[in-house]
Design a protein around this motif. Sequence first.
Motif, PDB file in Angstrom:
ATOM      1  N   LEU A  68      -4.901   3.751  23.860  1.00  0.00           N
ATOM      2  CA  LEU A  68      -5.133   2.346  24.207  1.00  0.00           C
ATOM      3  C   LEU A  68      -5.133   2.163  25.726  1.00  0.00           C
ATOM      4  CD1 LEU A  68      -2.950   0.596  21.488  1.00  0.00           C
ATOM      5  CD2 LEU A  68      -5.451   0.768  21.559  1.00  0.00           C
ATOM      6  N   ALA A  69      -4.259   2.864  26.425  1.00  0.00           N
ATOM      7  CA  ALA A  69      -4.218   2.776  27.885  1.00  0.00           C
ATOM      8  C   ALA A  69      -5.495   3.352  28.494  1.00  0.00           C
ATOM      9  CB  ALA A  69      -2.990   3.517  28.423  1.00  0.00           C
ATOM     10  N   ARG A  70      -5.981   4.471  27.957  1.00  0.00           N
ATOM     11  CA  ARG A  70      -7.220   5.062  28.481  1.00  0.00           C
ATOM     12  C   ARG A  70      -8.415   4.145  28.246  1.00  0.00           C
ATOM     13  NH1 ARG A  70      -5.403   9.643  25.867  1.00  0.00           N
ATOM     14  NH2 ARG A  70      -7.077   9.435  24.349  1.00  0.00           N
ATOM     15  N   GLU A  71      -8.380   3.378  27.158  1.00  0.00           N
ATOM     16  CA  GLU A  71      -9.459   2.427  26.871  1.00  0.00           C
ATOM     17  C   GLU A  71      -9.308   1.152  27.703  1.00  0.00           C
ATOM     18  OE1 GLU A  71     -12.241   2.748  24.880  1.00  0.00           O
ATOM     19  OE2 GLU A  71     -11.617   4.841  24.836  1.00  0.00           O
ATOM     20  N   ASP A  72      -8.216   1.060  28.467  1.00  0.00           N
ATOM     21  CA  ASP A  72      -7.957  -0.057  29.375  1.00  0.00           C
ATOM     22  C   ASP A  72      -7.868  -1.396  28.648  1.00  0.00           C
ATOM     23  OD1 ASP A  72      -7.375  -1.009  31.920  1.00  0.00           O
ATOM     24  OD2 ASP A  72      -9.457  -1.517  32.339  1.00  0.00           O
ATOM     25  N   VAL A  73      -7.178  -1.384  27.496  1.00  0.00           N
ATOM     26  CA  VAL A  73      -6.947  -2.632  26.768  1.00  0.00           C
ATOM     27  C   VAL A  73      -5.502  -3.064  26.979  1.00  0.00           C
ATOM     28  CG1 VAL A  73      -8.697  -2.131  25.031  1.00  0.00           C
ATOM     29  CG2 VAL A  73      -6.343  -1.507  24.586  1.00  0.00           C
ATOM     30  N   ARG A  74      -5.275  -4.319  26.810  1.00  0.00           N
ATOM     31  CA  ARG A  74      -3.936  -4.890  26.980  1.00  0.00           C
ATOM     32  C   ARG A  74      -3.263  -4.971  25.617  1.00  0.00           C
ATOM     33  NH1 ARG A  74      -2.986 -10.980  28.627  1.00  0.00           N
ATOM     34  NH2 ARG A  74      -0.735 -10.994  28.534  1.00  0.00           N
ATOM     35  N   LEU A  75      -2.123  -4.342  25.480  1.00  0.00           N
ATOM     36  CA  LEU A  75      -1.366  -4.370  24.227  1.00  0.00           C
ATOM     37  C   LEU A  75      -0.534  -5.648  24.202  1.00  0.00           C
ATOM     38  CD1 LEU A  75      -0.538  -2.826  21.647  1.00  0.00           C
ATOM     39  CD2 LEU A  75       1.289  -1.791  22.997  1.00  0.00           C
ATOM     40  N   LEU A  76      -0.815  -6.514  23.230  1.00  0.00           N
ATOM     41  CA  LEU A  76      -0.098  -7.788  23.131  1.00  0.00           C
ATOM     42  C   LEU A  76       1.100  -7.700  22.205  1.00  0.00           C
ATOM     43  CD1 LEU A  76      -3.145 -10.218  22.852  1.00  0.00           C
ATOM     44  CD2 LEU A  76      -1.855  -9.598  24.903  1.00  0.00           C
ATOM     45  N   ASP A  77       0.962  -6.886  21.147  1.00  0.00           N
ATOM     46  CA  ASP A  77       2.043  -6.775  20.176  1.00  0.00           C
ATOM     47  C   ASP A  77       1.895  -5.472  19.416  1.00  0.00           C
ATOM     48  OD1 ASP A  77       4.322  -7.593  18.780  1.00  0.00           O
ATOM     49  OD2 ASP A  77       3.188  -8.709  17.288  1.00  0.00           O
ATOM     50  N   VAL A  78       3.015  -4.886  19.046  1.00  0.00           N
ATOM     51  CA  VAL A  78       2.994  -3.673  18.227  1.00  0.00           C
ATOM     52  C   VAL A  78       4.182  -3.724  17.266  1.00  0.00           C
ATOM     53  CG1 VAL A  78       4.307  -2.280  19.896  1.00  0.00           C
ATOM     54  CG2 VAL A  78       2.835  -1.155  18.248  1.00  0.00           C
ATOM     55  N   CYS A  79       3.927  -3.336  16.034  1.00  0.00           N
ATOM     56  CA  CYS A  79       4.974  -3.285  15.015  1.00  0.00           C
ATOM     57  C   CYS A  79       4.898  -1.910  14.363  1.00  0.00           C
ATOM     58  CB  CYS A  79       4.778  -4.397  13.984  1.00  0.00           C
ATOM     59  SG  CYS A  79       6.084  -4.411  12.743  1.00  0.00           S
ATOM     60  N   HIS A  80       5.966  -1.155  14.461  1.00  0.00           N
ATOM     61  CA  HIS A  80       6.030   0.214  13.955  1.00  0.00           C
ATOM     62  C   HIS A  80       6.983   0.221  12.769  1.00  0.00           C
ATOM     63  CE1 HIS A  80       7.633   4.386  14.052  1.00  0.00           C
ATOM     64  NE2 HIS A  80       6.378   4.677  14.339  1.00  0.00           N
ATOM     65  N   ARG A  81       6.440   0.480  11.575  1.00  0.00           N
ATOM     66  CA  ARG A  81       7.257   0.476  10.348  1.00  0.00           C
ATOM     67  C   ARG A  81       7.326   1.886   9.780  1.00  0.00           C
ATOM     68  NH1 ARG A  81       3.774  -3.789   9.556  1.00  0.00           N
ATOM     69  NH2 ARG A  81       4.709  -5.812   9.894  1.00  0.00           N
ATOM     70  N   ARG A  82       8.480   2.472   9.864  1.00  0.00           N
ATOM     71  CA  ARG A  82       8.659   3.813   9.303  1.00  0.00           C
ATOM     72  C   ARG A  82       8.906   3.741   7.804  1.00  0.00           C
ATOM     73  NH1 ARG A  82      13.180   6.800  11.986  1.00  0.00           N
ATOM     74  NH2 ARG A  82      12.240   8.562  10.917  1.00  0.00           N
ATOM     75  N   TYR A  83       9.519   2.661   7.373  1.00  0.00           N
ATOM     76  CA  TYR A  83       9.871   2.538   5.959  1.00  0.00           C
ATOM     77  C   TYR A  83       9.075   1.402   5.357  1.00  0.00           C
ATOM     78  CZ  TYR A  83      13.632   5.261   7.885  1.00  0.00           C
ATOM     79  OH  TYR A  83      14.336   6.212   8.553  1.00  0.00           O
ATOM     80  N   SER A  84       7.940   1.735   4.794  1.00  0.00           N
ATOM     81  CA  SER A  84       7.051   0.725   4.236  1.00  0.00           C
ATOM     82  C   SER A  84       6.488   1.232   2.920  1.00  0.00           C
ATOM     83  CB  SER A  84       5.898   0.454   5.218  1.00  0.00           C
ATOM     84  OG  SER A  84       4.907  -0.331   4.604  1.00  0.00           O
ATOM     85  N   ASP A  85       6.290   0.324   1.978  1.00  0.00           N
ATOM     86  CA  ASP A  85       5.694   0.718   0.707  1.00  0.00           C
ATOM     87  C   ASP A  85       4.217   1.060   0.871  1.00  0.00           C
ATOM     88  OD1 ASP A  85       4.924  -1.868   1.262  1.00  0.00           O
ATOM     89  OD2 ASP A  85       5.111  -2.573  -0.797  1.00  0.00           O
ATOM     90  N   LYS A  86       3.621   0.696   2.008  1.00  0.00           N
ATOM     91  CA  LYS A  86       2.210   0.976   2.247  1.00  0.00           C
ATOM     92  C   LYS A  86       1.991   2.298   2.976  1.00  0.00           C
ATOM     93  CE  LYS A  86       1.075  -3.870   2.300  1.00  0.00           C
ATOM     94  NZ  LYS A  86       0.694  -5.024   3.059  1.00  0.00           N
ATOM     95  N   ALA A  87       3.050   2.873   3.514  1.00  0.00           N
ATOM     96  CA  ALA A  87       2.929   4.127   4.259  1.00  0.00           C
ATOM     97  C   ALA A  87       3.266   5.306   3.353  1.00  0.00           C
ATOM     98  CB  ALA A  87       3.859   4.105   5.463  1.00  0.00           C
ATOM     99  N   GLU A  88       2.544   6.379   3.547  1.00  0.00           N
ATOM    100  CA  GLU A  88       2.822   7.600   2.803  1.00  0.00           C
ATOM    101  C   GLU A  88       4.107   8.230   3.330  1.00  0.00           C
ATOM    102  OE1 GLU A  88      -0.526  10.222   3.048  1.00  0.00           O
ATOM    103  OE2 GLU A  88      -1.947   8.595   2.711  1.00  0.00           O
ATOM    104  N   LEU A  89       4.602   9.221   2.590  1.00  0.00           N
ATOM    105  CA  LEU A  89       5.789   9.946   3.000  1.00  0.00           C
ATOM    106  C   LEU A  89       5.518  10.650   4.330  1.00  0.00           C
ATOM    107  CD1 LEU A  89       8.622  10.552   1.975  1.00  0.00           C
ATOM    108  CD2 LEU A  89       7.712  12.595   0.861  1.00  0.00           C
ATOM    109  N   PHE A  90       6.466  10.603   5.236  1.00  0.00           N
ATOM    110  CA  PHE A  90       6.355  11.193   6.575  1.00  0.00           C
ATOM    111  C   PHE A  90       5.249  10.550   7.408  1.00  0.00           C
ATOM    112  CE2 PHE A  90       7.930  14.679   3.835  1.00  0.00           C
ATOM    113  CZ  PHE A  90       9.244  14.667   4.285  1.00  0.00           C
TER     114      PHE A  90
END
Length: 125
Positions: A68-90
Amino acid sequence: MGLAAILAGQLQELKGKRVAVLVGSANMELDLVRQCVDRALVLDDRVSRFTVQLGDWPGDMAKLLDMLAREDVRLLDVCHRRYSDKAELFKAQVECVVETRDKTQNCQLRRTMSDRYPTLRWLDR
């Protein structure tokens, strides 16, 4: 008020003339002004939201942020979910909101991200 009066036809003496209307936010709450600006950026395709699954290994999130930094975009918000029913194991589910300079940069970002991340999903406005 001045613009409203002109649009309502209340100032007939200005008809056919060039008129400048001062638009300020002195009578608007700052939060409302920010919401208006944010909405305008979304409607102009300058703000985008996406989700992507990343490996839950050291450095995977840093690689995304680096791209994202190399693409020179501005990050407004980020949400990192390690434990989610939508994410696969690991895996981790990451949702980002980014701002681009214009529609062209937005399209370039979408191409670059789609090429790199097969699990990428762009979210509607």
